[in-house]
Enzyme design. Structure first.
Site, PDB file in Angstrom:
ATOM      1  CG  HIS A   1      -0.182   2.683  -2.188  1.00 46.51           C
ATOM      2  ND1 HIS A   1      -1.556   2.732  -2.277  1.00 46.51           N
ATOM      3  CD2 HIS A   1       0.158   3.394  -1.076  1.00 46.51           C
ATOM      4  CE1 HIS A   1      -2.032   3.442  -1.265  1.00 46.51           C
ATOM      5  NE2 HIS A   1      -1.016   3.853  -0.519  1.00 46.51           N
ATOM      6  CD  GLU A   2       3.590   3.828   0.471  1.00 47.71           C
ATOM      7  OE1 GLU A   2       3.593   5.069   0.610  1.00 47.71           O
ATOM      8  OE2 GLU A   2       2.760   3.091   1.036  1.00 47.71           O
TER       9      GLU A   2
ATOM     10  CG  HIS B   1       1.001   8.087  -1.193  1.00 45.56           C
ATOM     11  ND1 HIS B   1      -0.216   8.729  -1.103  1.00 45.56           N
ATOM     12  CD2 HIS B   1       0.859   6.923  -0.490  1.00 45.56           C
ATOM     13  CE1 HIS B   1      -1.063   7.989  -0.397  1.00 45.56           C
ATOM     14  NE2 HIS B   1      -0.443   6.888  -0.019  1.00 45.56           N
TER      15      HIS B   1
ATOM     16  CD  GLU C   1      -3.701   5.722   1.621  1.00 44.31           C
ATOM     17  OE1 GLU C   1      -3.470   4.574   1.199  1.00 44.31           O
ATOM     18  OE2 GLU C   1      -2.801   6.541   1.871  1.00 44.31           O
TER      19      GLU C   1
END
Length: 300
Positions: free
Chosen positions: A145-146, A149, A223
């Site tokens: 997930h990071e 980003h 997100e």
């Protein structure tokens, strides 16, 4: 308290630098005897509104180390740290970005964040609480997930959006304040009255709330995309399991400052959803489950 004081000191220093630069070059002289100099006001608004956002982003890795106490893993000291570094390296290669710095910060709350000015010079940090409470497949999904980003360029995009909206807020609040001053000007001509000052402050607060709604709406949208990226890098079910683990957690401390928007969890929502940086976990899980169901339908 140390973290809060460091954030405040950094922001004050940034504002002081911007103020000095604008004063030296005369960019703050947008009010003239003949009224507003809109060109000067536009330059003032852009500098005051956007430069600070990008300075904060450029300093974000340093701020994370100092305020969050992030310890960068230079040389893995154990198998867990080696696994973290290897997992981020593998995901970064899959995402087509340079290897980020990998760090750990002390916090009982399961969380993680990414920051950095460039895709190829970022930082991915996880909390000790996340490592202690989540299974490896769930931690892998959080890391994905990071990394997503970073690969999506979310940090720069958010800084740009924040800067543009800040500039609009400053520009139009000054115009509204001047309009109030003009309406309340006395027979002797008047100047920049107290009414103008109060009107500017009120307009800036109202416009600031509207800007916050736009920024947080974009933050929530991105997100979902980071969750999608995490599912591609670590597996859809692992991403779902990670979000469910966050859902079960009794500790939901929110990250501070600019790091809040890039954490895996936004904490418990205490205000309206309009002002939340993260969608509800149940909505994020539902989106992933829907994508998984659609994928299975296509395969079958």
């Amino acid at each position: 308290m140390k973290r809060v004081l460091l954030f405040m000191a950094t922001n004050i220093a940034i504002l002081a630098v911007i103020s000095v630069v604008m004063r030296v070059f005369g960019f703050d002289h947008y009010m003239t005897q003949n009224g507003l100099d809109y060109r000067a006001l536009a330059v003032f608004s852009i500098l005051w509104g956007s430069v600070g956002s990008f300075i904060s982003l450029a300093m974000s890795k340093w701020i994370a180390k100092k305020s969050m106490g992030v310890e960068i893993i230079e040389q893995p000291r154990n198998a867990d740290e080696q696994w973290l570094v290897d997992t981020v390296r593998r995901q970064a290669e899959a995402a087509g970005i340079g290897m980020p710095d990998v760090g750990v910060f002390q916090s009982p709350s399961p969380n993680a964040f990414a920051t950095g000015m460039k895709k190829n010079d970022a930082l991915v940090a996880v909390s000790t609480g996340l490592l202690q409470t989540m299974k490896r497949n769930e931690v892998e999904a959080v890391l994905g997930h990071e990394v997503a980003h970073v690969a999506n360029g979310d940090m720069v995009t958010m800084a740009l959006l924040q800067g543009v909206l800040n500039a609009f807020v400053i520009f139009f609040s000054r115009i509204i304040g001047y309009a109030i001053a003009a309406a309340s000007r006395d027979e002797r001509g008047g100047g920049y009255t107290m009414g103008s000052f109060i009107g500017t402050i009120i307009a800036q607060i109202v416009l600031g709330f509207l800007a916050a709604i736009i920024i947080n709406s974009f933050s929530r949208w991105r997100e979902f995309h980071a969750d999608e990226g995490g599912s591609r890098l670590a597996g859809n079910q692992n991403m779902i399991d990670a979000l469910k683990a966050l859902q079960r957690s009794t500790r939901t401390e929110k990250l501070e400052g600019e790091f809040a928007a890039f954490g895996i969890s936004g904490g418990k929502a205490t205000l309206a959803k309009l002002f939340s940086t993260h969608p509800p976990l149940e909505d994020r899980i539902a989106a992933l489950e829907k994508a998984q169901y659609s994928s299975n339908q296509v395969i079958s």
